[in-house]
Design a protein around this motif. Sequence first.
Motif, mmCIF file in Angstrom:
data_model
loop_
_atom_site.group_PDB
_atom_site.id
_atom_site.type_symbol
_atom_site.label_atom_id
_atom_site.label_comp_id
_atom_site.label_asym_id
_atom_site.label_seq_id
_atom_site.Cartn_x
_atom_site.Cartn_y
_atom_site.Cartn_z
ATOM 1 N N SER A 1 79.761 -98.618 25.707
ATOM 2 C CA SER A 1 79.623 -98.702 26.998
ATOM 3 C C SER A 1 80.437 -99.004 28.471
ATOM 4 N N PHE A 2 81.455 -98.803 27.987
ATOM 5 C CA PHE A 2 82.650 -98.293 28.349
ATOM 6 C C PHE A 2 82.705 -97.090 29.106
ATOM 7 N N MET A 3 82.319 -96.194 28.123
ATOM 8 C CA MET A 3 83.284 -94.723 28.061
ATOM 9 C C MET A 3 82.059 -93.966 28.857
ATOM 10 N N PRO A 4 82.347 -92.370 28.535
ATOM 11 C CA PRO A 4 81.458 -91.433 29.620
ATOM 12 C C PRO A 4 80.995 -90.700 28.895
ATOM 13 N N LEU A 5 79.281 -91.345 28.059
ATOM 14 C CA LEU A 5 78.572 -91.183 27.431
ATOM 15 C C LEU A 5 76.998 -91.447 27.892
#
Length: 380
Positions: free
Chosen positions: A58-62
């Motif tokens: 949820s903090f990542m570029p996904l």
Amino acid sequence: MDWYLECSDCGARAEPDGTPGVCAACGRPLLVRYPDRIHPMTERAELRRRSSMWRFRSFMPLAPGEEPVSLGEGDTPLLALPRLAARFGLPVMLLKDEASNPTGSFKARGLSAAITRATLAGVDRFVVPTAGNAGVASAAYAARAGASVRVYAPRTTPPTILAQITTFGGDLVLLDGHIGDCGKASREFAAETGAMDLSTLREPYRIEGKKTLGLEIAMALGWKLPDVIIYPTGGGTGLIGMWKAFVELTAAGWITDPMPRFYSVQSTGCAPIVRAFESGAEVATPWQEPWTIASGLRVPGPLGDKLMLRILRESGGGAVAVDDARMQELSRLGAATEGIDFAPEGGASLAAAAELVASGGISAADRVVLFNTGAGVLYR
Ligand SMILES: *Cc1c(COP(=O)(O)O)cnc(C)c1O
């Protein structure tokens, strides 16, 4: 995609489609911004049930439904170093031991993230300049993604690291010179063949992978932060990534502690950031004839210099250079007294801690986190 890119220097905005590089306006590194992400406190408890650095997706570029290119990277231990701490006169010294990552170094984090995004954008050919470990990680993650990678490395890179690059199927080309020379060759190769250049800070996603170092440290400390972070600095993605992690966790309301004091440690044989810090400069000038056994620190002209220097200064930290003999001495001491397979870069982090205690830069009241960024066995 629910994020955009923003220049770390001039603030220009860029779209994340395709394979973004550096800021089109000023050539400095781009950072990922997630204006619409919300992080309910209840998510903190759920994190424990997930694994790898992608537990923090949820903090990542996904985007929802997307799958990362993963080998189980991250999730590394934060180990107490009781014997070394006693020797240095500190009550607590903690070590983030990155040797247990896939490919034996923390480069796995950045390259898992970068190759994930590039693969989702349809890329299947990469090129990377490396001082060693980024080449191993690029080769392994490219293989994992079914892609190919050309790797440019200095001829002087430790032989075990070079062997790992070819074992994972990397198309290895050795050059006389340092990573800066390899960078030039990579840009030429990318221009000729259309391969994507994975160079440090020339694409925005390796930082997002390294950011998980900071997320993991905060989680391991029960959403508290240490007072001091001592980071063996080459290109600086880990330093910038951890700073970004703590900024984002603060914005999410998950942490309230002040920013740790960040210290960069480099080798006396290649210390552009230390020199710039000490002279009060805003940018680093390239180091001539760089040499150190800590190949990960042999980065004479890092693109993230300005951002790193700002972080060191704004956090109230600093920069320390240590010589190779001292690094080796402390790697050996760390291995023999704590059972940890220190890479020379990890030894540098220990040497800097000893020096900062001696100089009064850190005191017995400080909770200090150090890094062993790779496995010592790769350097033999
Ligand atoms: C790359 C590397 C570093 C430096 O990391 P940066 O994020 O580029 O500053 C330190 N230690 C090891 C073992 C490395 O491979």
